[in-house]
Design an enzyme around this catalytic site. Structure first.
Site, mmCIF file in Angstrom:
data_model
loop_
_atom_site.group_PDB
_atom_site.id
_atom_site.type_symbol
_atom_site.label_atom_id
_atom_site.label_comp_id
_atom_site.label_asym_id
_atom_site.label_seq_id
_atom_site.Cartn_x
_atom_site.Cartn_y
_atom_site.Cartn_z
ATOM 1 N N CYS A 89 -9.603 12.025 2.360
ATOM 2 C CA CYS A 89 -8.645 12.360 1.299
ATOM 3 C C CYS A 89 -9.494 12.855 0.128
ATOM 4 O O CYS A 89 -10.706 13.015 0.264
ATOM 5 C CB CYS A 89 -7.789 11.161 0.917
ATOM 6 S SG CYS A 89 -8.727 9.743 0.307
ATOM 7 N N ASN B 216 3.305 3.387 -4.380
ATOM 8 C CA ASN B 216 4.182 3.081 -3.249
ATOM 9 C C ASN B 216 3.614 3.769 -2.014
ATOM 10 O O ASN B 216 3.866 4.949 -1.777
ATOM 11 C CB ASN B 216 5.603 3.577 -3.543
ATOM 12 C CG ASN B 216 6.547 3.267 -2.407
ATOM 13 O OD1 ASN B 216 6.313 2.339 -1.641
ATOM 14 N ND2 ASN B 216 7.592 4.059 -2.278
ATOM 15 N N ILE B 217 2.818 3.050 -1.268
ATOM 16 C CA ILE B 217 2.172 3.627 -0.090
ATOM 17 C C ILE B 217 3.139 3.495 1.092
ATOM 18 O O ILE B 217 3.572 2.388 1.400
ATOM 19 C CB ILE B 217 0.848 2.895 0.219
ATOM 20 C CG1 ILE B 217 -0.065 2.949 -1.006
ATOM 21 C CG2 ILE B 217 0.159 3.505 1.426
ATOM 22 C CD1 ILE B 217 -1.168 1.916 -1.000
#
Lengths: 185, 185
Positions: free
Chosen positions: A121, A96-97
């Protein structure tokens, strides 16, 4: 499939970090691992893995998590501004971005006052890939080329869920932002 | 292993093409496949596969061979200068990359008068990868990062012979060239 995540106080979170560098000599300035300048003929730069130029003044790479102390010191001593964007970690197929967070990161990325800028990241694949992919959508790249770029960095770890996110990402609220240093129509 | 090659008049050859673009709006100008500008909201850019920014004013991608007629016309009508560097094709393990030709190509790539510039070959993997890898050596990247970048584009087609070529490539004769628009120490 391995998901890059950390557990702190019971909360699973992930971060997108966006580092802003000043002055504009990105590879030199962004490489805390560069060998000291003892002998100029034998010095080498050690760009991080998955390092690449995204656009004028915008770069991407991977960076260990949690953010290494050496990097934190390097950032501080070189006047680099660090933006951190927390993203809740969910394993596939429940990724779920948060679209709003990606949008916030893009606003930082697109602001030329923040350039040169390094997006990173933990692996330089998924979250960085999504930020860059959404930037490409804003630049009006066709999806097959957005995915080609995403897959080049994600390789065997490419996620359908990330690509679906990029496809569905609505750039309309960002179209007003100037992209003076970026390639644009 | 498939080798990109063509046979003309009994001679096997390969080419590295280096296209120089003027004026400086690379994605717009370099994309002959961009959809015509009928409706600005529905127009998309179609960057070629393996398209990426290498450095300020330097890009890379793949391009069909022999050089497509549509591209030749686009290049002509947009005042783009095309440099072609023939490289003899040899299949692994007998790959013989002509160091002098790579050096000639690098001289064109490094000359900022030729920017913005697009480096390409049939797959955007091997010959383009070697030119970019040698440029990275000149920029003093460590070999592991040079190879990381090469492998990102070559993927399953990565060649030990290309990587050996890059490792052995002697940049000393090119060190005098100015790299004012490129990242340099």
């Amino acid at each position: 499939m391995k998901v890059e995540e950390e557990v702190h106080g019971g909360n699973i979170y992930r971060t997108i970090e966006v580092a802003v560098v000043d002055p504009p000599s990105p590879i030199t300035k962004l490489s805390p691992t560069a060998v000291p300048d003892n002998n100029s003929d034998d010095d080498f730069f050690i760009p991080p893995l998955n390092f690449s130029m995204v656009d004028n003044g915008i770069f991407r790479c991977l960076c260990p998590e949690p953010y290494p102390e050496a990097n934190a010191q390097f950032v501080k001593s070189n006047g680099i501004q660090l933006f951190q964007f927390g993203i809740e970690g969910c394993k596939e197929p429940f990724v779920n971005i948060p679209e709003d967070t990606i949008r916030e990161a893009l606003q930082v990325v697109l602001d030329v006052k923040n350039h040169p800028l390094l997006i990173h990241c933990k692996r330089g694949k998924h979250r960085t890939g999504c930020v860059v992919g959404c930037l490409r959508k804003l630049q009006k790249w066709c999806l097959s080329s957005v995915f080609d770029e995403y897959q080049r960095f994600a390789a065997a770890k490419a996620r359908v869920s990330d690509q679906r996110f990029m496809e569905l990402f609505d750039v309309s609220s960002l179209k007003h932002l100037p992209m003076s240093s970026c390639s644009k129509r």
